[in-house]
Design a protein around this motif. Structure first.
Motif, PDB file in Angstrom:
ATOM      1  N   UNK A   1      42.835   6.073  52.470  1.00 57.77           N
ATOM      2  CA  UNK A   1      41.426   5.688  52.371  1.00 57.77           C
ATOM      3  C   UNK A   1      40.852   6.188  51.051  1.00 57.77           C
ATOM      4  N   UNK A   2      40.410   5.268  50.218  1.00 62.34           N
ATOM      5  CA  UNK A   2      39.672   5.638  49.009  1.00 62.34           C
ATOM      6  C   UNK A   2      38.253   6.035  49.397  1.00 62.34           C
ATOM      7  N   UNK A   3      37.615   6.824  48.551  1.00 61.60           N
ATOM      8  CA  UNK A   3      36.207   7.150  48.745  1.00 61.60           C
ATOM      9  C   UNK A   3      35.357   6.105  48.035  1.00 61.60           C
ATOM     10  N   UNK A   4      34.049   6.227  48.188  1.00 63.89           N
ATOM     11  CA  UNK A   4      33.137   5.295  47.521  1.00 63.89           C
ATOM     12  C   UNK A   4      33.212   5.437  46.000  1.00 63.89           C
TER      13      UNK A   4
ATOM     14  N   UNK B   1      37.950  17.536  54.725  1.00 63.83           N
ATOM     15  CA  UNK B   1      39.281  16.939  54.790  1.00 63.83           C
ATOM     16  C   UNK B   1      39.638  16.537  53.359  1.00 63.83           C
ATOM     17  N   UNK B   2      40.610  17.213  52.785  1.00 67.02           N
ATOM     18  CA  UNK B   2      40.912  16.983  51.385  1.00 67.02           C
ATOM     19  C   UNK B   2      39.740  17.442  50.533  1.00 67.02           C
ATOM     20  N   UNK B   3      39.187  16.529  49.748  1.00 63.46           N
ATOM     21  CA  UNK B   3      38.028  16.853  48.922  1.00 63.46           C
ATOM     22  C   UNK B   3      36.743  16.246  49.485  1.00 63.46           C
ATOM     23  N   UNK B   4      36.755  15.931  50.795  1.00 66.37           N
ATOM     24  CA  UNK B   4      35.580  15.338  51.435  1.00 66.37           C
ATOM     25  C   UNK B   4      34.904  16.375  52.346  1.00 66.37           C
ATOM     26  N   UNK B   5      33.824  17.030  51.892  1.00 66.85           N
ATOM     27  CA  UNK B   5      33.120  18.005  52.735  1.00 66.85           C
ATOM     28  C   UNK B   5      32.124  17.304  53.657  1.00 66.85           C
ATOM     29  N   UNK B   6      31.623  18.053  54.620  1.00 71.91           N
ATOM     30  CA  UNK B   6      30.629  17.503  55.550  1.00 71.91           C
ATOM     31  C   UNK B   6      29.703  18.630  55.986  1.00 71.91           C
ATOM     32  N   UNK B   7      28.414  18.347  56.101  1.00 76.52           N
ATOM     33  CA  UNK B   7      27.423  19.327  56.547  1.00 76.52           C
ATOM     34  C   UNK B   7      26.638  18.751  57.724  1.00 76.52           C
ATOM     35  N   UNK B   8      25.815  19.616  58.337  1.00 75.79           N
ATOM     36  CA  UNK B   8      24.989  19.154  59.450  1.00 75.79           C
ATOM     37  C   UNK B   8      23.985  18.087  58.985  1.00 75.79           C
ATOM     38  N   UNK B   9      23.477  18.226  57.776  1.00 71.82           N
ATOM     39  CA  UNK B   9      22.558  17.218  57.251  1.00 71.82           C
ATOM     40  C   UNK B   9      23.204  15.844  57.198  1.00 71.82           C
ATOM     41  N   UNK B  10      24.494  15.808  56.831  1.00 71.97           N
ATOM     42  CA  UNK B  10      25.214  14.533  56.794  1.00 71.97           C
ATOM     43  C   UNK B  10      25.418  13.986  58.206  1.00 71.97           C
TER      44      UNK B  10
ATOM     45  N   UNK C   1      30.705   8.397  55.796  1.00 73.70           N
ATOM     46  CA  UNK C   1      31.678   7.303  55.715  1.00 73.70           C
ATOM     47  C   UNK C   1      32.976   7.783  55.073  1.00 73.70           C
ATOM     48  N   UNK C   2      32.880   8.523  53.975  1.00 70.95           N
ATOM     49  CA  UNK C   2      34.083   9.022  53.307  1.00 70.95           C
ATOM     50  C   UNK C   2      34.861   9.981  54.195  1.00 70.95           C
TER      51      UNK C   2
END
Length: 395
Positions: free
Chosen positions: A240-243, A195-204, A219-220
């Motif tokens: 929402x800002x990221x960390x 979503x935007x510049x926030x990727x996600x993987x199965x490990x996450x 969280x991001x």
């Protein structure tokens, strides 16, 4: 024979000579040089007095009235600790001047104010910061001027959603639960989009299993998912800002020149939103800070009930800087306050802080009352897996 006899006759004499020499060296308590005893406490007092004298010299530069730094004064006579000295020149004294003295090392700010009561009196009278102060000085000044508002004195903001009770926050149903179980199985490096510049993987996503601590990516991504509903019918305008935001805020300070370029590159117009979500990662703990432009409140949501005054001070200074640079309003409008939220759900273990922070963001963005409990955390973890995979929040 004569030689042996001679040796026998001389031996006692040598022994007597040795005894005499030894007996003369016994009285070791006699010392010829002069000696003045001094205790460790007296030495420490002398060092501390020198430090106070250094501060007093600096006070004479920033204040028309020098401060009494006598260490031997009776504590019962220090009445200005809880009161205000009427003779203090409040237009000249600044807390920034004291903190610039590198030779002075106090454990806490309270200890500094205790030894220099005129500083405390000046801070009670004057609660403004200089515009030319550096980022660290600005934060320190804000921390001394910000007043924590009691939550019981705040008037609640009325929700725009009358049907909030229809939300679903409990167990997933049949096919949804089967999908969650299948998501957790497979290559841990498999990507589930972004979503935007926030990727996600199965490990996450696997950090949502059991009692595992959530990582930054989860969280991001989840807060970005919450903010994606911004501006849709019936929803607040949320960003929402990221960390990374807090990391940059800590490193560069709230008034760094790079903020304007950073906000422009990310296409962020801060004042276009109703609510800003800021995740706070404190090494092994998660919390959430919010900037609510409707109520002019900077809130700190911590499921352990603690707070971070330095974090609140930085964010307050950042909002003030945005008003000055984007709106040309300085000082910032009246009514802004910082609020450490205490009447909120609390965690009962050491692993669900990240889930609490994400749910705080979701509930606040949807204007739901914070009425969830620790008992719902296992179901929230399953729901978050489903929501992240489908990129759609469950209502």
């Amino acid at each position: 024979m004569k030689h042996r006899a001679a040796r026998r006759r001389t031996f006692p004499q040598v022994r007597e000579t040795i005894n005499v020499m030894t007996s003369k060296a016994v009285p070791h308590h006699k010392i010829n040089r002069s000696y003045r005893p001094s205790s460790l406490q007296e030495q420490n007092m002398e060092k501390q007095q020198k430090r106070f004298d250094t501060v007093n010299q600096m006070l004479e530069k920033v204040s028309s009235k020098p401060v009494n730094t006598n260490l031997n004064q009776n504590n019962s006579n220090i009445s200005t600790q809880n009161g205000i000295d009427e003779d203090v020149d409040e237009s000249e004294v600044s807390i920034v001047g004291y903190l610039k003295a590198k030779p002075i090392k106090f454990q806490t700010l309270d200890e500094l104010l205790k030894n220099f009561p005129s500083v405390r009196a000046a801070l009670y009278k004057k609660r403004t910061a200089t515009s030319a102060a550096t980022s660290t000085e600005t934060i320190t000044s804000h921390l001394s001027s910000l007043q924590i508002t009691s939550q019981s004195t705040l008037s609640p903001i009325q929700s725009t959603k009358s049907a909030w009770r229809t939300r679903r926050t409990y167990a997933l149903i049949g096919n949804e639960l089967s999908l969650v179980q299948s998501i957790l199985v497979g290559d841990e490096n498999e990507s589930f989009g972004s979503i935007g510049d926030q990727p996600i993987t199965r490990k996450d996503i696997r950090t949502l299993r059991g009692l595992t601590w959530l990582n930054d990516e989860v969280v991001n991504f989840y807060l970005a998912l919450v903010a994606r509903e911004s501006g849709t019918p019936g929803n607040l305008r949320v960003y929402a800002f990221s960390t990374f935001f807090c990391s940059k805020l800590t490193k560069d300070g709230p008034t760094h020149t790079s903020w304007d370029r950073w906000m422009r590159r990310a296409n962020i117009t801060l004042f276009d939103y109703d609510l800003i979500l800021i995740p706070i990662h404190q090494g092994n703990h998660w919390a959430l800070t919010t900037i609510d432009f409707r109520s002019r409140c900077i809130g700190y949501y911590d499921s352990l009930g603690s707070t971070d005054d330095m974090c609140l001070g930085r964010i307050y200074a950042f909002v003030e800087h945005m008003y000055a640079t984007k709106r040309q309003i300085s000082p910032m409008p009246d009514g802004w306050r910082v609020q450490a939220m205490h009447m909120i759900p609390e965690q009962a273990n050491g692993s669900d802080c990240g889930v609490f922070a994400c749910q705080f963001g979701k509930y606040l963005a949807r204007e739901w009352p914070l009425d969830f409990t620790q008992a719902q955390m296992p179901q929230f973890r399953l729901q978050m897996i489903y929501e992240i995979y489908t990129k759609q929040l469950i209502v």
